[in-house]
Scaffold this motif. Sequence first.
Motif, mmCIF file in Angstrom:
data_model
loop_
_atom_site.group_PDB
_atom_site.id
_atom_site.type_symbol
_atom_site.label_atom_id
_atom_site.label_comp_id
_atom_site.label_asym_id
_atom_site.label_seq_id
_atom_site.Cartn_x
_atom_site.Cartn_y
_atom_site.Cartn_z
ATOM 1 N N HIS A 49 -5.570 -8.724 -2.984
ATOM 2 C CA HIS A 49 -5.533 -7.358 -2.456
ATOM 3 C C HIS A 49 -5.591 -6.328 -3.580
ATOM 4 N N ASP A 98 0.817 -1.217 0.000
ATOM 5 C CA ASP A 98 0.000 0.000 0.000
ATOM 6 C C ASP A 98 0.851 1.267 0.000
ATOM 7 N N LYS A 149 -6.966 -1.104 0.550
ATOM 8 C CA LYS A 149 -8.253 -1.735 0.278
ATOM 9 C C LYS A 149 -9.034 -1.846 1.583
ATOM 10 N N TRP A 155 -9.000 1.628 -4.992
ATOM 11 C CA TRP A 155 -8.577 2.019 -3.643
ATOM 12 C C TRP A 155 -7.412 3.001 -3.688
#
Length: 367
Positions: A66, A38, A272, A72
């Motif tokens: 993911h 991320d 997410k 996201w």
Amino acid sequence: MKAFGIILAGGSSIGLRELTTKRAGAAMPVGAAYRAIDFGLSNMTNSGIKTVAVLTQYNSRSLHEHLNSSKWWNFGRKQGGLFTFTPTITRNNNWWYRGTADSLYQNLDFIKKRHEPYVIIYPGDCICKFDFNKMIRFHEEKDADVTIAVKRMGKSRDLRRLGVVELNKERRIIQFSEKPMKASSDIASMGIYIFKKDLLVQLLEESHEEERYDLVKDILIRYKDVKGIYGYEFRGYWSNINTVDAYYRINMDFLDGTIRRFFEQDPSIKSKTEDLPSAKFNEGSNVKNSLVASGCIVNGEVSNSVLCKRVFVGKGAIVKNSIVLNETYIEDGAVIENCIVESHERIPGDAQFIGENEEPKIVRLKN
């Protein structure tokens, strides 16, 4: 934006030992609510980069789950987008990725088709908050062929698992050692690179012809005296999830409110999200200085710990200085201290798992 991004997320991350038995290092949970990847994806989109490719290989199923939607990280657009690439098996190529340079070479068509003049390469296990616009300006000011993000680590840090560089007054890299037993400098490579796109294509093709497959050893170190390779100094928080101890320390760092708020402030790190209820703290529970993710139910005592999604802590159970991964059930009366508990475990009520402060214990009962 003048660059597109590539995130290298295919490595086996052997330094994480049992933690990567069923997941890629880039899929490791961080700070209760994030995955390691991320940070790279958020840094890209926050810097205005519209096209990002993630190169996956080892234990990639959970990582692909993911990444099943680009929305996201705001990559769901008509121009650009988020791409995931696995090794390209064809009639002429039966190899998995043989190294970082080979992973890029096997996706050379993607690189060649991009119109941006620069390529940003980012490791999937790198935890930081990074503005690539500043690095690109530095790259252009120096008219560099390659720019490497570097950070001063201090003389007390163990640099044996990192790349170590030396810079001259113009910030050009004059020495580069990969994982040296004795470091000649306290300046570490962060594994973040900017290449001129056409140069990267040329170097990858030459390395492939010579059967050289590692981006650091076979390109950066080999060409450091031939090409203009410069070091851009980064001054913020940074760590790599390359060992069990590093993974534990990163999560403990997120208990520091200053560090946590830094990542939460705009532009924030995105991830997410799932439709889960808020964490529930029942009567008799006692929680201090901990991160507790959505879907958790706590009946016992939790202190200085990180609980990931859907963790259950029974009555009289004690979780201290530990990381508990997703969907773990801790029965009444269990004791966990200085540990990393694998996901989907059921910890018996009569169990006591106690690790050392300097060496956390990995709790993995199913196998």
